[in-house]
Design an enzyme around this catalytic site. Structure first.
Site, mmCIF file in Angstrom:
data_model
loop_
_atom_site.group_PDB
_atom_site.id
_atom_site.type_symbol
_atom_site.label_atom_id
_atom_site.label_comp_id
_atom_site.label_asym_id
_atom_site.label_seq_id
_atom_site.Cartn_x
_atom_site.Cartn_y
_atom_site.Cartn_z
ATOM 1 N N HIS A 127 17.968 -48.548 44.518
ATOM 2 C CA HIS A 127 16.563 -48.193 44.316
ATOM 3 C C HIS A 127 16.335 -47.773 42.867
ATOM 4 O O HIS A 127 17.282 -47.565 42.112
ATOM 5 C CB HIS A 127 16.140 -47.052 45.253
ATOM 6 C CG HIS A 127 15.892 -47.492 46.657
ATOM 7 N ND1 HIS A 127 16.903 -47.615 47.587
ATOM 8 C CD2 HIS A 127 14.763 -47.852 47.300
ATOM 9 C CE1 HIS A 127 16.401 -48.024 48.740
ATOM 10 N NE2 HIS A 127 15.097 -48.174 48.585
ATOM 11 N N LYS A 131 14.034 -42.355 42.500
ATOM 12 C CA LYS A 131 14.198 -42.022 43.918
ATOM 13 C C LYS A 131 15.121 -40.813 44.055
ATOM 14 O O LYS A 131 16.241 -40.815 43.524
ATOM 15 C CB LYS A 131 14.751 -43.207 44.708
ATOM 16 C CG LYS A 131 14.815 -42.956 46.210
ATOM 17 C CD LYS A 131 15.129 -44.230 46.968
ATOM 18 C CE LYS A 131 15.267 -43.977 48.470
ATOM 19 N NZ LYS A 131 14.032 -43.420 49.070
#
Length: 237
Positions: A127, A131
């Site tokens: 990600h 995040k």
């Protein structure tokens, strides 16, 4: 009372968040929906765990369905959602992508067929660098699909580091990668003797989660109180 020809009105619990803005863009591109913060037919919450109680209170007081796309929820949050589902339709989704919903189904089937004795399972996810949680909620959700397929709870092996490590039979390994602007990559690796099966999903843009959230909202309209999932959405398609 709304007509079946009327657009579905969507209220957002966190309209200025990243997902809130993406859902608003998806609503603007789909004549079947409109954004209405005051008179929504469905409430969507992609905020944060500490915002859950507020969205639950709003859904219950308004008597409208609630889609919860927030990740990093704990057992206490799950209990609140289960209690609310006795009053209004609730859909909890770690990932609202329709592709991930299908991937979850495939992972459960593969885990059931391949079994734990000869096949090890590793889940790798990547990600964007902002995040804050790891492993991702989607990775853990896929791990639960493995457990359903195998029929037992598995030990989690998180972020291995060191020497002299051994892999516990039947465990699920998780690895998290963070960097750049990656919207979300997930690989579920079934590693057997002399062969590998890898089931993968690549999110190219955040819009897929917004479109999936609207599909889930459409599913929730008119449903009785209860707890639903994205699998219910794809099964109804």
């Amino acid at each position: 009372m709304r007509s079946t020809d009327d657009p579905i009105r969507i209220s957002l619990y966190a309209p200025e968040g990243r997902m809130g803005r993406a859902i608003r863009d998806a609503i603007d591109a789909d004549a079947g929906f409109e954004w209405d913060q005051d008179r929504g037919d469905v409430l969507i919450d992609f905020s944060a765990p500490d915002g859950l109680r507020g969205s639950l209170d709003r859904a219950i007081s308004g008597g409208i369905p609630l889609l919860v796309g927030t990740t990093s929820l704990d057992e206490g949050h799950d209990s609140l959602i289960a209690d609310a589902a006795r009053t209004v339709p609730m859909l909890k989704a770690a990932n609202t992508s329709l592709g991930v919903a299908l991937l979850t189904d495939l992972v459960e089937r593969a885990a059931r067929v391949l079994g734990p004795d000869a096949w090890d399972i590793e889940i790798v996810e990547a990600h964007h660098k902002k995040k804050a949680d790891a492993p991702s909620g989607t990775a853990l959700h896929l791990g639960l699909a493995v457990e359903r397929g195998r029929g037992f709870d598995a030990e989690e092996e998180l972020g291995r580091c060191g020497t002299g490590l051994t892999r516990e039979a039947g465990s699920i390994g998780y690895a998290a990668i963070r960097g750049g602007t990656v919207a979300g990559d997930h690989d579920v690796m079934f590693l057997g003797p002399d062969e590998r099966l890898i089931l993968s999903h690549r999110a190219e843009n955040r819009s897929i989660f917004a479109k999936g959230a609207l599909a889930a909202a459409r599913f929730l309209v008119g449903k009785p109180a209860g707890l639903y999932s994205m699998r219910d959405v794809i099964d109804a398609a």
